[in-house]
Design a protein around this motif. Structure first.
Motif, PDB file in Angstrom:
ATOM      1  N   HIS A  79       0.795  -1.233   0.000  1.00 33.56           N
ATOM      2  CA  HIS A  79       0.000   0.000   0.000  1.00 33.56           C
ATOM      3  C   HIS A  79       0.823   1.276   0.000  1.00 33.56           C
ATOM      4  O   HIS A  79       0.494   2.234  -0.685  1.00 33.56           O
ATOM      5  CB  HIS A  79      -0.976  -0.001   1.188  1.00 33.56           C
ATOM      6  N   GLU A  80       1.907   1.312   0.786  1.00 36.38           N
ATOM      7  CA  GLU A  80       2.685   2.559   0.835  1.00 36.38           C
ATOM      8  C   GLU A  80       3.728   2.605  -0.268  1.00 36.38           C
ATOM      9  O   GLU A  80       3.910   3.615  -0.924  1.00 36.38           O
ATOM     10  CB  GLU A  80       3.400   2.689   2.177  1.00 36.38           C
ATOM     11  N   LYS A  81       4.423   1.490  -0.472  1.00 39.95           N
ATOM     12  CA  LYS A  81       5.484   1.485  -1.487  1.00 39.95           C
ATOM     13  C   LYS A  81       4.921   1.171  -2.862  1.00 39.95           C
ATOM     14  O   LYS A  81       5.651   1.225  -3.857  1.00 39.95           O
ATOM     15  CB  LYS A  81       6.569   0.447  -1.131  1.00 39.95           C
ATOM     16  N   LYS A  82       3.658   0.813  -2.902  1.00 35.80           N
ATOM     17  CA  LYS A  82       2.970   0.512  -4.178  1.00 35.80           C
ATOM     18  C   LYS A  82       3.700  -0.580  -4.980  1.00 35.80           C
ATOM     19  O   LYS A  82       3.877  -0.475  -6.189  1.00 35.80           O
ATOM     20  CB  LYS A  82       2.852   1.781  -5.053  1.00 35.80           C
ATOM     21  N   LEU A  83       4.147  -1.589  -4.247  1.00 32.23           N
ATOM     22  CA  LEU A  83       4.873  -2.674  -4.923  1.00 32.23           C
ATOM     23  C   LEU A  83       4.057  -3.974  -4.969  1.00 32.23           C
ATOM     24  O   LEU A  83       4.625  -5.063  -5.055  1.00 32.23           O
ATOM     25  CB  LEU A  83       6.207  -2.931  -4.211  1.00 32.23           C
ATOM     26  N   GLY A  84       2.730  -3.846  -4.898  1.00 28.61           N
ATOM     27  CA  GLY A  84       1.866  -5.031  -4.860  1.00 28.61           C
ATOM     28  C   GLY A  84       2.118  -5.996  -5.997  1.00 28.61           C
ATOM     29  O   GLY A  84       2.055  -7.220  -5.823  1.00 28.61           O
ATOM     30  N   ASP A  85       2.420  -5.480  -7.181  1.00 27.68           N
ATOM     31  CA  ASP A  85       2.598  -6.374  -8.333  1.00 27.68           C
ATOM     32  C   ASP A  85       4.021  -6.905  -8.458  1.00 27.68           C
ATOM     33  O   ASP A  85       4.337  -7.666  -9.371  1.00 27.68           O
ATOM     34  CB  ASP A  85       2.230  -5.645  -9.638  1.00 27.68           C
ATOM     35  N   LYS A  86       4.893  -6.448  -7.565  1.00 26.98           N
ATOM     36  CA  LYS A  86       6.276  -6.928  -7.640  1.00 26.98           C
ATOM     37  C   LYS A  86       6.337  -8.370  -7.136  1.00 26.98           C
ATOM     38  O   LYS A  86       5.638  -8.745  -6.186  1.00 26.98           O
ATOM     39  CB  LYS A  86       7.176  -6.044  -6.766  1.00 26.98           C
ATOM     40  N   ILE A  87       7.191  -9.151  -7.777  1.00 27.30           N
ATOM     41  CA  ILE A  87       7.324 -10.549  -7.348  1.00 27.30           C
ATOM     42  C   ILE A  87       8.086 -10.608  -6.023  1.00 27.30           C
ATOM     43  O   ILE A  87       9.180 -10.038  -5.904  1.00 27.30           O
ATOM     44  CB  ILE A  87       8.039 -11.375  -8.437  1.00 27.30           C
ATOM     45  N   ALA A  88       7.467 -11.247  -5.051  1.00 23.11           N
ATOM     46  CA  ALA A  88       8.156 -11.434  -3.763  1.00 23.11           C
ATOM     47  C   ALA A  88       9.066 -12.658  -3.871  1.00 23.11           C
ATOM     48  O   ALA A  88      10.223 -12.614  -3.472  1.00 23.11           O
ATOM     49  CB  ALA A  88       7.152 -11.612  -2.640  1.00 23.11           C
ATOM     50  N   PHE A  89       8.514 -13.755  -4.428  1.00 21.64           N
ATOM     51  CA  PHE A  89       9.313 -14.975  -4.564  1.00 21.64           C
ATOM     52  C   PHE A  89       9.120 -15.646  -5.911  1.00 21.64           C
ATOM     53  O   PHE A  89       7.987 -15.801  -6.371  1.00 21.64           O
ATOM     54  CB  PHE A  89       8.930 -15.995  -3.474  1.00 21.64           C
ATOM     55  N   TYR A  90      10.237 -16.032  -6.514  1.00 18.49           N
ATOM     56  CA  TYR A  90      10.211 -17.022  -7.584  1.00 18.49           C
ATOM     57  C   TYR A  90      10.388 -18.344  -6.860  1.00 18.49           C
ATOM     58  O   TYR A  90      11.404 -18.534  -6.163  1.00 18.49           O
ATOM     59  CB  TYR A  90      11.403 -16.844  -8.519  1.00 18.49           C
ATOM     60  N   TRP A  91       9.427 -19.222  -6.978  1.00 11.34           N
ATOM     61  CA  TRP A  91       9.603 -20.526  -6.320  1.00 11.34           C
ATOM     62  C   TRP A  91      10.117 -21.522  -7.340  1.00 11.34           C
ATOM     63  O   TRP A  91       9.545 -21.664  -8.427  1.00 11.34           O
ATOM     64  CB  TRP A  91       8.290 -21.020  -5.720  1.00 11.34           C
ATOM     65  N   GLU A  92      11.201 -22.186  -6.989  1.00  9.17           N
ATOM     66  CA  GLU A  92      11.781 -23.225  -7.830  1.00  9.17           C
ATOM     67  C   GLU A  92      11.679 -24.516  -7.031  1.00  9.17           C
ATOM     68  O   GLU A  92      12.277 -24.658  -5.973  1.00  9.17           O
ATOM     69  CB  GLU A  92      13.248 -22.863  -8.141  1.00  9.17           C
ATOM     70  N   GLY A  93      10.898 -25.463  -7.551  1.00  8.80           N
ATOM     71  CA  GLY A  93      10.686 -26.714  -6.830  1.00  8.80           C
ATOM     72  C   GLY A  93      11.865 -27.651  -6.949  1.00  8.80           C
ATOM     73  O   GLY A  93      12.889 -27.327  -7.563  1.00  8.80           O
ATOM     74  N   ASN A  94      11.721 -28.808  -6.405  1.00 16.49           N
ATOM     75  CA  ASN A  94      12.773 -29.813  -6.478  1.00 16.49           C
ATOM     76  C   ASN A  94      13.083 -30.166  -7.934  1.00 16.49           C
ATOM     77  O   ASN A  94      14.239 -30.355  -8.305  1.00 16.49           O
ATOM     78  CB  ASN A  94      12.314 -31.050  -5.700  1.00 16.49           C
ATOM     79  N   GLU A  95      12.042 -30.245  -8.766  1.00 23.00           N
ATOM     80  CA  GLU A  95      12.235 -30.510 -10.195  1.00 23.00           C
ATOM     81  C   GLU A  95      12.384 -29.172 -10.919  1.00 23.00           C
ATOM     82  O   GLU A  95      11.624 -28.242 -10.642  1.00 23.00           O
ATOM     83  CB  GLU A  95      11.002 -31.214 -10.785  1.00 23.00           C
ATOM     84  N   PRO A  96      13.328 -29.067 -11.855  1.00 27.12           N
ATOM     85  CA  PRO A  96      13.530 -27.783 -12.531  1.00 27.12           C
ATOM     86  C   PRO A  96      12.278 -27.267 -13.247  1.00 27.12           C
ATOM     87  O   PRO A  96      12.111 -26.064 -13.412  1.00 27.12           O
ATOM     88  CB  PRO A  96      14.647 -28.083 -13.526  1.00 27.12           C
TER      89      PRO A  96
END
Ligand code: WTA
Length: 606
Positions: free
Chosen positions: A18-35
């Motif tokens: 809300h303040e930094k207006k970064l809602g659409d920024k990716i917080a995490f790229y999740w990479e599972g055990n399989e590529p």
């Protein structure tokens, strides 16, 4: 300001959205055990999921000050679970998913956790870990000990693709590994599926406003008496400290992609996967797998895939990958990399140089960060680009940190010196207590040298003022960056019916840094055999976890002891290394055991 209130979940999510207006920024790229198994989650999506899950927890009766145990693989829902606790002012107690059922039970009991969050199962490389089974075993043990945990929330992780629950993970492609139908037992009235509970939960949840000194979480670390200590961190100081250290030590910039390879089950994951990066609105990689699966270039392929700019790992991982040569590294571009970090144990100059020359192609400064579960964040560290580096030295203190080196009598040594590493003044991220045992907190850290915080590490300061950690000087050892106490392994060994007495010492290991060398004295009527050593290893895995599996177990008909009966570990360390230069052994009650032990030495890893 006295009387002011805050909430760390609000600061790392609502404020960023809300303040930094970064809602659409990716917080995490999740990479599972399989590529092929990947997904991503934005700050806004994370906020919604955290609010939903906070409502679930609230409905289950979780209130400010309650303790919640978390035993999960490296998946976004682990972040959701911990932040939901923080939002409600409940303390999360995360137990690394590599720990045994017994360790989980011990930790649940120590903090009287009223709820457990876990998952069905997960893969680590080729290995299937049936987490729910272990969680069930732990909860059964808790019940036997008169402490029934009333609720267990289970994430369907392994077979999630069938769910269609509408969250981003369900859109990830089916996993390629055979997905065995893990049969999980179900305790009606206690077990609940995460996706079923979340279905009915609203997506707004007012945070619980906390005092800066309210507890945030408990994280267990080995203690020299053998019983793990529940390190307690508080909301305000910890938040400030991890946010600031993250920003400066990794020279954070908005466009960075940060990757800390530590599991969230350890302090490095708490501080530099979740709280530190998120407080800065950073994008991070969250990795479920291991560096060697499906092949030894996995790390660098992930670096290229997400254009990782700052990379943070442990010396043990570097030494492991170094063994396979440069090719697996250099076949990937790694052009995005700017800063490389290391943590968890002293890094030997050879590994440092390989990291710098091969991984970082001599372009990237290395931040060798010395700190502890107890310190919350970095204590001694270079600032990238600003501090001239020396391979193997954590260089200088972070802002506001006042280290000193003391001799045995507690006198501060000036200039070039070697002795006990202590800190002379508190810093925001210092732990506040040992959960349920404030006296242990005072005795462990402040009694030996009154007025100083004692790290338990030895340290040398060179002529240029650089600090060099020389390793633990208490009864702890550091296996692959994980602290273990010799006492906890010894007590697991003597619980076996064949073992009368055990003594465990640290032994150098080319990849793990240190490993466990165990001396065991058998009870009458038992013989030493490979079956017995296998049983002992199994016992340790079950009591503590696979990280504590010893490399060597030696038959010790007698142990070197002082006349007062104290085991002389110093002598045992030398025997393990076949070093006959034993120093003064005049205090050994029965010197004949020494030659006997030399002749029984283990020559190869068992
Ligand atoms: C060791 C991990 C040398 C040290 C964050 C410390 C290190 C213990 C370094 C804490 C480093 C950690 N150089 N030794 N850069 N970082 N250590 O609590 O012995 O799991 O006391 O916290 O790891 O381990 P812990």
């Amino acid at each position: 300001m006295k009387g002011a209130t805050t909430n760390i979940c609000y600061n790392v999510l609502d404020r960023i959205v809300h303040e930094k207006k970064l809602g659409d920024k990716i917080a995490f790229y999740w990479e599972g055990n399989e590529p092929e198994e990947t997904t991503q989650i934005t700050y806004h999506e994370l906020l919604v999921q955290v609010c939903q899950f906070s409502n679930v927890l609230r409905k289950q009766g979780i209130r400010k000050g309650d303790r919640v145990a978390i035993y999960m693989p490296m998946i976004p829902k682990l972040v959701v679970a911990m932040l939901a606790c923080a939002r409600l002012g409940a303390l999360h107690s995360i137990v690394f998913a590599g720990f045994s059922a017994e360790s989980l039970c011990e930790r649940i009991l120590d903090a009287s956790c009223s709820l457990l969050i876990t998952a069905d199962a997960f893969y680590r490389g080729e290995k299937l870990v049936k987490l729910k089974e272990l969680a069930d075993e732990a909860l059964e043990k808790c019940r036997e000990k008169g402490f029934p945990v009333r609720c267990c929330i289970v994430v369907k992780h392994l077979r999630r693709t069938e769910l269609g629950t509408g969250d981003s993970l369900s859109q990830s492609p089916p996993i390629k590994r055979p997905c065995p139908d893990v049969q999980i037992s179900w305790n009606e009235g206690v077990d609940f599926w995460w996706h079923e509970l979340i279905h009915e939960a609203g997506d707004e949840c007012e945070p619980e406003w906390c005092d800066a000194e309210d507890p945030l979480f408990i994280l267990y670390t080995s203690g020299s008496t053998g019983k793990p200590k529940g390190v307690v961190h508080t909301v305000g100081g910890y938040m400030l400290y991890v946010a600031t250290t993250f920003k400066y030590v990794f020279d954070f910039h908005a466009e960075d992609v940060f990757w800390c390879t530590a599991d969230i089950g350890w302090i490095t994951g708490h501080s530099y996967v979740t709280y530190g990066p998120m407080a800065n609105g950073a994008t991070s990689v969250l990795f479920e797998g291991i560096p060697t699966y499906p092949d030894v270039s996995r790390m660098w392929s992930i670096v290229d895939k997400y254009k990782v700019t700052k990379f943070y790992t442990a010396p043990t991982a570097i030494r492991l990958l170094m063994k396979f040569g440069d090719k697996p590294v250099t076949k990937h571009s790694r052009a995005s990399l700017q800063v490389l970090g290391t943590v968890g144990e002293p890094i030997n100059p050879e590994a440092w140089l390989w990291y710098h020359q091969v991984v970082g192609a001599q372009r990237c400064p290395i931040v060798d960060t010395f700190w502890q579960t107890e310190t919350g964040g970095h204590m001694l560290t270079p600032l990238p680009g600003a501090t001239p580096m020396k391979p193997g030295s954590a260089t200088f203190p972070f802002f506001g940190v006042a280290p000193a080196i003391l001799n045995e009598s507690g006198e501060e040594l000036e200039g070039e010196a070697e002795g006990y590493l202590v800190f002379k003044q508190p810093w925001p991220g210092i732990m506040r207590t040992v959960y349920g045992n404030h006296e242990r907190f005072e005795t462990t850290y402040f009694k030996k040298f009154p007025g100083y915080y004692v790290t338990g590490d030895g340290c040398r300061r060179d002529q240029d003022g650089y600090y060099w950690i020389t390793g633990r000087i208490d009864d702890m050892l550091n296996v692959s960056g994980h602290l273990l106490s010799t006492a906890e392994v010894e007590s697991a060994l003597v619980e076996h019916k064949a073992i009368a007495e055990a003594a465990v010492v640290s032994h150098p290991h080319p990849v793990k840094g240190e490993c466990l060398y165990c001396f065991v004295t058998l009870c009458d009527g038992y013989t030493f055999s490979s079956t017995l050593t296998e049983e002992l290893k199994k016992q340790i895995r079950e009591k503590i976890g696979p990280i504590a599996t010893p490399d060597y177990i030696q038959n010790a008909p007698g142990l070197p002891k002082t006349r007062s009966g104290k085991i002389m570990r110093r002598v045992l360390r030398k025997i393990a290394q076949n070093d006959h230069d034993l120093g003064d052994i005049s205090t050994v009650a029965d010197p004949s055991v020494i030659s006997q032990l030399f002749s029984h030495r283990c020559l190869t890893v068992q």
